[in-house]
Design a protein around this motif. Structure first.
Motif, PDB file in Angstrom:
ATOM      1  N   ALA A 154      -1.710   0.492  -3.777  1.00 31.93           N
ATOM      2  CA  ALA A 154      -1.102   0.965  -2.530  1.00 31.93           C
ATOM      3  C   ALA A 154      -0.910  -0.179  -1.550  1.00 31.93           C
ATOM      4  O   ALA A 154       0.151  -0.308  -0.911  1.00 31.93           O
ATOM      5  N   LEU A 171       2.848  -1.527  -0.442  1.00 31.65           N
ATOM      6  CA  LEU A 171       3.203  -1.383   0.972  1.00 31.65           C
ATOM      7  C   LEU A 171       2.999  -2.670   1.758  1.00 31.65           C
ATOM      8  O   LEU A 171       3.068  -2.658   2.985  1.00 31.65           O
ATOM      9  N   ASN A 172       2.754  -3.758   1.054  1.00 37.86           N
ATOM     10  CA  ASN A 172       2.438  -5.011   1.729  1.00 37.86           C
ATOM     11  C   ASN A 172       3.683  -5.608   2.396  1.00 37.86           C
ATOM     12  O   ASN A 172       4.669  -5.901   1.710  1.00 37.86           O
ATOM     13  N   PRO A 173       3.667  -5.792   3.697  1.00 35.02           N
ATOM     14  CA  PRO A 173       4.858  -6.313   4.387  1.00 35.02           C
ATOM     15  C   PRO A 173       5.190  -7.748   4.005  1.00 35.02           C
ATOM     16  O   PRO A 173       6.364  -8.123   3.989  1.00 35.02           O
TER      17      PRO A 173
END
Length: 327
Positions: free
Chosen positions: A104, A108-110
Motif C-alpha cells: 500500500a 501510494l508513494n508520491p
C-alpha cells in the motif's frame, strides 16, 4: 529528461552516448535544453537502449523533442504500471500484514509517482528489476533473479553490490550454481556493453559522470554539500573543490564496502531484502551526489521487510525526500 533525450538522439545519429555529450548533435534544439550537454551518459547500456527507442522515432519523424520525449515518457510511465503489477504479486505471495502495508505504501508513494512517471527518471528500471528479483526469489527461480539484478545493474551500478550478495548467498548452498549464475551475469553484461565498448572510459563514467561543471558536483541534500558551501564561502579553488569531492566519494565507497562485507557475511535467503535495504541505505547516506529519487531504491524491498521498524524507516525516507523536493 532532456539529458535522456539527448542520449537517444545521439544513438539515432550514430554517436556513442557513453563517449560524447549531446553537444555532438550540432544544431539540435536538444543542446540548449540539456543541462549537461558536455557530459557523456553516466548510465548503463540498458538505459541507453530505452532512450534509443525515442531517439530513433524522433529522428524518423523529424521531431527530436516532442516525439522523442513523448515516447520516453510513455515508456517511463509504463514502468510504474508494471512495477505495481509485480509488487502486488510479491505482496500476495508473502501473505503477511507487513507485506500488505508495504505494498500500500509503495503503490501510494508520491515519490514513486513523481520521480518515475512524472519526471521520467530511469530509476523506474531499477525499481522494476528489483521487484522482478523479489518475485523470482519467492519462487526459487535463481536464473530469473540473476537476470533481473544484472539488467538493473546495467542501468545503474547501484544494484551491483546486491547481485554480489545474492551470489554469495547462493554459493553457500551450491558454489557451482553460484559460479554458473555469475558467468550468466557476466555474459549478459558483456553483451550489453559490447556495442558501446570503447575502452575503459565508458565504465569510468558509469560510476562518475565526466564533464560536469564544478558547481554542479554537489547536492543540497548530501553531507558533502556542507563542505562544498564552506569551500565556496572561503573562495577555495575549483581544483581543491573537485579534489575534495573525489576524496569524499572514495571515503563513501570505502564505508559502503566495509558494511557490504558485514552484511554479505550474515545474509541468507530469508534476510536478503533486509540486507539489500542496509546496503542501499548506506550508499544513499554516504554518496556525495544525492538526489531525492535515490530513496526509491530500497522501496521494493520494504514490501517484504518483516521488521516494521525498518519498513517504516525506508518508507519514511521517501516521504522526507518528497517534502524536501519542494512544491
Amino acid at each position: 529528461m532532456f539529458f535522456y533525450l539527448g542520449h537517444g538522439a545521439l544513438v539515432a545519429h550514430g554517436f556513442n552516448p557513453h563517449l560524447v555529450g549531446s553537444v555532438a548533435l550540432g544544431d539540435s534544439p536538444l543542446i540548449a535544453l540539456s543541462p549537461w550537454k558536455n557530459t557523456p551518459s553516466p548510465y548503463g547500456p540498458v538505459a541507453t537502449l530505452i532512450t534509443a527507442v525515442g531517439g530513433m522515432l524522433g529522428k524518423w519523424m523529424h521531431s527530436p523533442i516532442w516525439v522523442n520525449g513523448a515516447t520516453y515518457k510513455l515508456i517511463a510511465g509504463s514502468l510504474d504500471f508494471w512495477s505495481l503489477f509485480v509488487a502486488s504479486s510479491v505482496a500476495r505471495r508473502a501473505a503477511t500484514a507487513s507485506a500488505a502495508r508495504g505494498f500500500a505504501a509503495f503503490a501510494l508513494n508520491p515519490l514513486f509517482a513523481w520521480a518515475v512517471a512524472a519526471q521520467a527518471h530511469n530509476d523506474g528500471l531499477i525499481i522494476l528489476s528489483s521487484l522482478i528479483f523479489l518475485w523470482a526469489v519467492q519462487r526459487d527461480r535463481d536464473v530469473l533473479a540473476t537476470i533481473a539484478l544484472t539488467l538493473g545493474m546495467m542501468t545503474k551500478f547501484v544494484l551491483g553490490p546486491l547481485l554480489a550478495v545474492y551470489l554469495l548467498v547462493v554459493g553457500r548452498r551450491s558454489m557451482q550454481r553460484a559460479l554458473l549464475l555469475g558467468v550468466l551475469s557476466a555474459v549478459i553484461s558483456g553483451a550489453l556493453l559490447w556495442p558501446w565498448w570503447a575502452g575503459i572510459h565508458p565504465l569510468l563514467s558509469f560510476s562518475q559522470p565526466a564533464g560536469i561543471p564544478v558547481h554542479t558536483i554537489h547536492s543540497a541534500a548530501s553531507i558533502h554539500w556542507v563542505i562544498f558551501r564552506v569551500q565556496q564561502r572561503a573562495h577555495i579553488s575549483d581544483h581543491v573543490i573537485w579534489t575534495t569531492y573525489r576524496v569524499c566519494t572514495w571515503l563513501g565507497w570505502g564505508m559502503v564496502l566495509v558494511l557490504f562485507f558485514v552484511v554479505a557475511w550474515r545474509a541468507s535467503k530469508a534476510t536478503l531484502a533486509h540486507a539489500f535495504e542496509i546496503v542501499l541505505l548506506s550508499i544513499i547516506a554516504t554518496t556525495v551526489w544525492l538526489m531525492n529519487w535515490y530513496f526509491l531504491w530500497p522501496l521494493p524491498f520494504a514490501i517484504v521487510e518483516a521488521d516494521h521498524r525498518w519498513q517504516r524507516l525506508v518508507l519514511g525516507t521517501t516521504v522526507v525526500a518528497t517534502l524536501a523536493s519542494g512544491p
